[in-house]
Structures are given as C-alpha cells and as structure tokens.
Enzyme design. Structure first.
Site, PDB file in Angstrom:
ATOM      1  CE  LYS A 139      -9.603   3.718  -2.472  1.00  0.00           C
ATOM      2  NZ  LYS A 139      -9.220   4.594  -3.581  1.00  0.00           N
ATOM      3  NE  ARG A 190      -5.125  -0.243  -3.852  1.00  0.00           N
ATOM      4  CZ  ARG A 190      -5.068   0.552  -3.017  1.00  0.00           C
ATOM      5  NH1 ARG A 190      -5.892   0.301  -2.095  1.00  0.00           N
ATOM      6  NH2 ARG A 190      -4.298   1.451  -2.982  1.00  0.00           N
ATOM      7  NE  ARG A 225      -5.005  12.365  -1.085  1.00  0.00           N
ATOM      8  CZ  ARG A 225      -5.191  11.030  -1.467  1.00  0.00           C
ATOM      9  NH1 ARG A 225      -6.296  10.612  -1.233  1.00  0.00           N
ATOM     10  NH2 ARG A 225      -4.260  10.412  -2.310  1.00  0.00           N
ATOM     11  NE  ARG A 280      -1.740   9.281   0.461  1.00  0.00           N
ATOM     12  CZ  ARG A 280      -2.944   8.345   0.008  1.00  0.00           C
ATOM     13  NH1 ARG A 280      -4.059   8.638   0.674  1.00  0.00           N
ATOM     14  NH2 ARG A 280      -2.661   7.457  -1.089  1.00  0.00           N
ATOM     15  NE  ARG A 298      -1.365   6.420  -5.037  1.00  0.00           N
ATOM     16  CZ  ARG A 298      -2.003   7.439  -4.425  1.00  0.00           C
ATOM     17  NH1 ARG A 298      -1.276   8.567  -4.364  1.00  0.00           N
ATOM     18  NH2 ARG A 298      -3.213   7.353  -3.868  1.00  0.00           N
TER      19      ARG A 298
HETATM   20  P1  G5P Z   1      -4.627   4.174  -0.209  1.00  0.00           P
HETATM   21  O1  G5P Z   1      -4.505   4.865   0.866  1.00  0.00           O
HETATM   22  O2  G5P Z   1      -5.671   3.064  -0.286  1.00  0.00           O
HETATM   23  P2  G5P Z   1      -5.650   5.019  -2.811  1.00  0.00           P
HETATM   24  O3  G5P Z   1      -4.582   4.985  -3.855  1.00  0.00           O
HETATM   25  O4  G5P Z   1      -6.672   3.898  -3.013  1.00  0.00           O
HETATM   26  O5  G5P Z   1      -4.675   5.118  -1.342  1.00  0.00           O
HETATM   27  P3  G5P Z   1      -6.465   7.230  -1.830  1.00  0.00           P
HETATM   28  O6  G5P Z   1      -5.392   7.941  -2.519  1.00  0.00           O
HETATM   29  O7  G5P Z   1      -6.730   7.251  -0.328  1.00  0.00           O
HETATM   30  O8  G5P Z   1      -6.652   5.866  -2.503  1.00  0.00           O
HETATM   31  P4  G5P Z   1      -9.104   7.934  -1.872  1.00  0.00           P
HETATM   32  O9  G5P Z   1      -9.380   7.473  -0.507  1.00  0.00           O
HETATM   33  O10 G5P Z   1     -10.080   7.104  -2.916  1.00  0.00           O
HETATM   34  O11 G5P Z   1      -7.767   8.002  -2.284  1.00  0.00           O
HETATM   35  O12 G5P Z   1      -9.628   9.219  -1.901  1.00  0.00           O
HETATM   36  P5  G5P Z   1     -10.029  10.707  -0.876  1.00  0.00           P
HETATM   37  O13 G5P Z   1      -8.801  10.922  -0.137  1.00  0.00           O
HETATM   38  O14 G5P Z   1     -11.255  10.511  -0.104  1.00  0.00           O
HETATM   39  O15 G5P Z   1     -10.246  11.882  -1.981  1.00  0.00           O
HETATM   40  C1  G5P Z   1      -8.841  12.340  -2.558  1.00  0.00           C
HETATM   41  C2  G5P Z   1      -8.786  13.734  -2.264  1.00  0.00           C
HETATM   42  O16 G5P Z   1      -9.786  14.185  -3.200  1.00  0.00           O
HETATM   43  C3  G5P Z   1      -9.030  14.169  -0.896  1.00  0.00           C
HETATM   44  O17 G5P Z   1      -8.197  15.402  -0.814  1.00  0.00           O
HETATM   45  C4  G5P Z   1     -10.428  14.638  -0.920  1.00  0.00           C
HETATM   46  O18 G5P Z   1     -10.616  15.727   0.041  1.00  0.00           O
HETATM   47  C5  G5P Z   1     -10.651  15.162  -2.329  1.00  0.00           C
HETATM   48  N1  G5P Z   1     -11.887  14.826  -2.876  1.00  0.00           N
HETATM   49  C6  G5P Z   1     -12.941  14.097  -2.602  1.00  0.00           C
HETATM   50  N2  G5P Z   1     -13.812  14.598  -3.189  1.00  0.00           N
HETATM   51  C7  G5P Z   1     -13.830  15.497  -4.075  1.00  0.00           C
HETATM   52  C8  G5P Z   1     -14.600  15.982  -4.726  1.00  0.00           C
HETATM   53  O19 G5P Z   1     -15.701  16.101  -5.197  1.00  0.00           O
HETATM   54  N3  G5P Z   1     -13.931  17.526  -5.413  1.00  0.00           N
HETATM   55  C9  G5P Z   1     -12.819  17.861  -5.116  1.00  0.00           C
HETATM   56  N4  G5P Z   1     -12.207  18.949  -5.599  1.00  0.00           N
HETATM   57  N5  G5P Z   1     -11.838  17.101  -4.069  1.00  0.00           N
HETATM   58  C10 G5P Z   1     -12.613  15.924  -3.701  1.00  0.00           C
HETATM   59  O20 G5P Z   1      -3.173   3.255  -0.423  1.00  0.00           O
HETATM   60  C11 G5P Z   1      -1.937   3.906  -0.595  1.00  0.00           C
HETATM   61  C12 G5P Z   1      -0.952   3.063  -0.745  1.00  0.00           C
HETATM   62  O21 G5P Z   1      -0.784   1.974   0.222  1.00  0.00           O
HETATM   63  C13 G5P Z   1      -0.539   0.509  -0.290  1.00  0.00           C
HETATM   64  C14 G5P Z   1      -0.480   0.793  -1.887  1.00  0.00           C
HETATM   65  O22 G5P Z   1       0.924   0.952  -1.909  1.00  0.00           O
HETATM   66  C15 G5P Z   1      -1.150   2.069  -2.310  1.00  0.00           C
HETATM   67  O23 G5P Z   1      -0.578   2.682  -3.285  1.00  0.00           O
HETATM   68  N6  G5P Z   1      -1.704  -0.179  -0.089  1.00  0.00           N
HETATM   69  C16 G5P Z   1      -1.776  -1.665  -0.597  1.00  0.00           C
HETATM   70  N7  G5P Z   1      -0.758  -2.365  -1.248  1.00  0.00           N
HETATM   71  C17 G5P Z   1      -1.408  -3.718  -1.582  1.00  0.00           C
HETATM   72  N8  G5P Z   1      -2.829  -4.014  -1.214  1.00  0.00           N
HETATM   73  C18 G5P Z   1      -3.438  -3.359  -0.554  1.00  0.00           C
HETATM   74  N9  G5P Z   1      -4.940  -3.874  -0.494  1.00  0.00           N
HETATM   75  C19 G5P Z   1      -3.201  -2.023  -0.345  1.00  0.00           C
HETATM   76  N10 G5P Z   1      -3.755  -1.022   0.366  1.00  0.00           N
HETATM   77  C20 G5P Z   1      -2.826   0.162   0.415  1.00  0.00           C
HETATM   78 MG    MG Z   2      -7.978   6.786   1.054  1.00  0.00          MG
END
Ligand code: G5P
Ligand code: MG
Length: 222
Positions: free
Chosen positions: A18, A91, A125, A158, A169
């Site tokens: 995302k 979420r 990451r 993280r 998660r």
């Molecule tokens: P977050 O921060 O919203 P998540 O769990 O939804 O966390 P996250 O972990 O931030 O999502 P993302 O943004 O979907 O992941 O993914 P990203 O960071 O872009 O990519 C992940 C990794 O893969 C990175 O290192 C990137 O460089 C790599 N990558 C991407 N594409 C590729 C690819 O094609 N190949 C490879 N090899 N690598 C790749 O929420 C965190 C916490 O906050 C709370 C909760 O506790 C949650 O767990 N929270 C909430 N709680 C309640 N309600 C809400 N609305 C909440 N929002 C946050």
């Molecule tokens: Mg994110």
C-alpha cells in the site's frame, strides 16, 4: 484545471505494498497521502498521548480501537485538501461506515498479494519514520545502506515486522478487514489489483486511476 475533489482509499493486507503503490500514485496524481500507520508511528516516536495509547496495540499486531482511530483520522482529513488517498484506514466495518457518513469515496483500490509473498518480504523492510518512505533489501534499496535517500536520516525496522507479529496482523486482517472489502463491493466502487510484485500491480492501478482524475506529471509513470 486541477481536480478539486477526489477521495479514495487503498486497501490490502499488511505489507501488500500500500505504501509503495501510494508513493507512485502521489507522484503521478498529486493527491494528499494520509497513511494511518505512518501517522501513528510518528506519534509513537514523538511520545504523544495517542502514540502511547496506540503503541500497546501495534507492538502486539492488534488493531487500535475504532473510537480512537475514527476520531484521529477524521481530524487528519480536516487538515488536508479534499483530494486525498487514505492508506490503512478503514480497517473494520465500523470505520468504513463512519468514514462513509462524512466522506463518499470515488473509488476503493484493493491490492491482492499472496500471503507467502508478504511473509517473505517483510523481513527486509526498512522505513524512514519521518516521511513513511519504505525500502526493501533487493527491491527499492536505499542508495546508501541504512539511510533515507532524501534526508540521509537513519532507516529503522518496524517493531511489528517481527515474524510472530506479522502473523497476528495477517490474522487480524482476515477477520476484521475482509468485511470492509465487501462493504465497498456493495457500494459498487471496489477495484481489485492482483499480483506478486508492486511492479506488476502498479500499471493496472495507473490505468484505473487515469479514468477518474487527470495525471499531473507525465514523465514519471514508474
Ligand atoms: P500500517 O502501517 O497501516 P499495514 O499492516 O496495513 O500497516 P504495511 O505493513 O504498512 O501495512 P504496506 O504499506 O501495505 O504495509 O506495504 P509497503 O510498506 O509498501 O511494502 C512492504 C514492504 O515490501 C516494503 O519493504 C516494500 O519496500 C516492499 N515491497 C513492496 N513491493 C515489493 C515487491 O514487489 N517486491 C519486494 N521484494 N518487496 C516489495 O498499520 C500498522 C499498525 O497500525 C495500527 C494497527 O495496529 C496496524 O497493525 N493501525 C490501525 N489500527 C486500527 N485501525 C486502523 N485504521 C489502523 N491503521 C493502522
Ligand atoms: Mg504502509
């Protein structure tokens, strides 16, 4: 003429890309990127009261309670132009319903990446806490290892990317966030993008978004 109103959310499992796809959307469409996770991590770093409250849940891979998140994000959205991309919110069904009451969305983007791919990629990451910029070993590596490309500040891993927390998660996502996808499907605004990599998913997202809003910068479709 610049678009005056455009409201969208990006959904997808933890680490489905995302943040990565949002960064590309923002470059091309000049939207305000509001990431609930990035904002919470900044509050944790600054030791604010919401940061201290959220940290207890985040480090265990649990969702922060709805009442806290709904108030927090509603206030954040009041501070930006009505041309935004919301990442990480909603979420839960409660959050989706609360958001819909105050903001009707144009489209909801959903990234679909297989769980084994996700579990593998979170290990590598690295993030820049100030901006939310993300890097990965072997994919979008920083120019200097351990440093943010733009500010040169240190990158961190993280706390919730530990393997046992990632599994929690993913479980929370299956139970609590699945209904959100159905909610937007029922509204007729859901668009799904399936793939194993962000490079595979990005052109499909771009193709979809140009049907809603004009592209801002024509030479950066990457
Ligand atoms: P977050 O921060 O919203 P998540 O769990 O939804 O966390 P996250 O972990 O931030 O999502 P993302 O943004 O979907 O992941 O993914 P990203 O960071 O872009 O990519 C992940 C990794 O893969 C990175 O290192 C990137 O460089 C790599 N990558 C991407 N594409 C590729 C690819 O094609 N190949 C490879 N090899 N690598 C790749 O929420 C965190 C916490 O906050 C709370 C909760 O506790 C949650 O767990 N929270 C909430 N709680 C309640 N309600 C809400 N609305 C909440 N929002 C946050
Ligand atoms: Mg994110």
């Amino acid at each position: 003429m610049a678009t005056k109103f455009f409201k969208t959310v990006i959904l997808g499992a933890p680490a489905s890309g995302k943040g990565t796809i949002s960064e590309r959307i923002v470059k091309n469409f000049n939207l305000e990127h509001v990431s609930s996770g990035d904002k919470l991590r900044q509050h944790i770093q600054n030791k604010t009261s919401i940061g201290n409250e959220a940290q207890k849940f985040i480090r265990e891979g649990k969702l922060v309670p709805d009442e806290v998140m709904i108030k927090f994000i509603s206030e954040e959205l009041n501070n930006v132009k009505p041309v935004w991309l919301l990442d990480g919110f909603p979420r839960t069904l409660n959050q989706a319903e609360a958001l819909w009451k105050i903001h009707k969305l144009d489209v909801a983007l959903n990234l679909v990446v297989p769980f084994p791919v996700i579990i593998d990629r979170v290990k590598g990451r690295w993030v820049h806490l100030g901006s939310g910029r993300v890097y990965n070993v072997g994919f979008n590596e920083p120019k200097v290892p351990g440093k943010d490309d733009i500010t040169g500040e240190p990158l961190v891993q993280r706390e919730d990317d530990k393997p046992e927390v990632v599994l929690k998660r993913l479980e929370a996502y299956e139970k609590q966030t699945r209904p959100v996808i159905e909610f937007y499907q029922d509204k007729g605004i859901l668009k799904e993008f399936v793939g194993n990599t962000s490079n595979e998913i990005w052109p499909k997202v771009l193709e979809c978004l140009v049907t809603y809003i004009p592209i801002q910068i024509t030479n950066q479709h990457k």
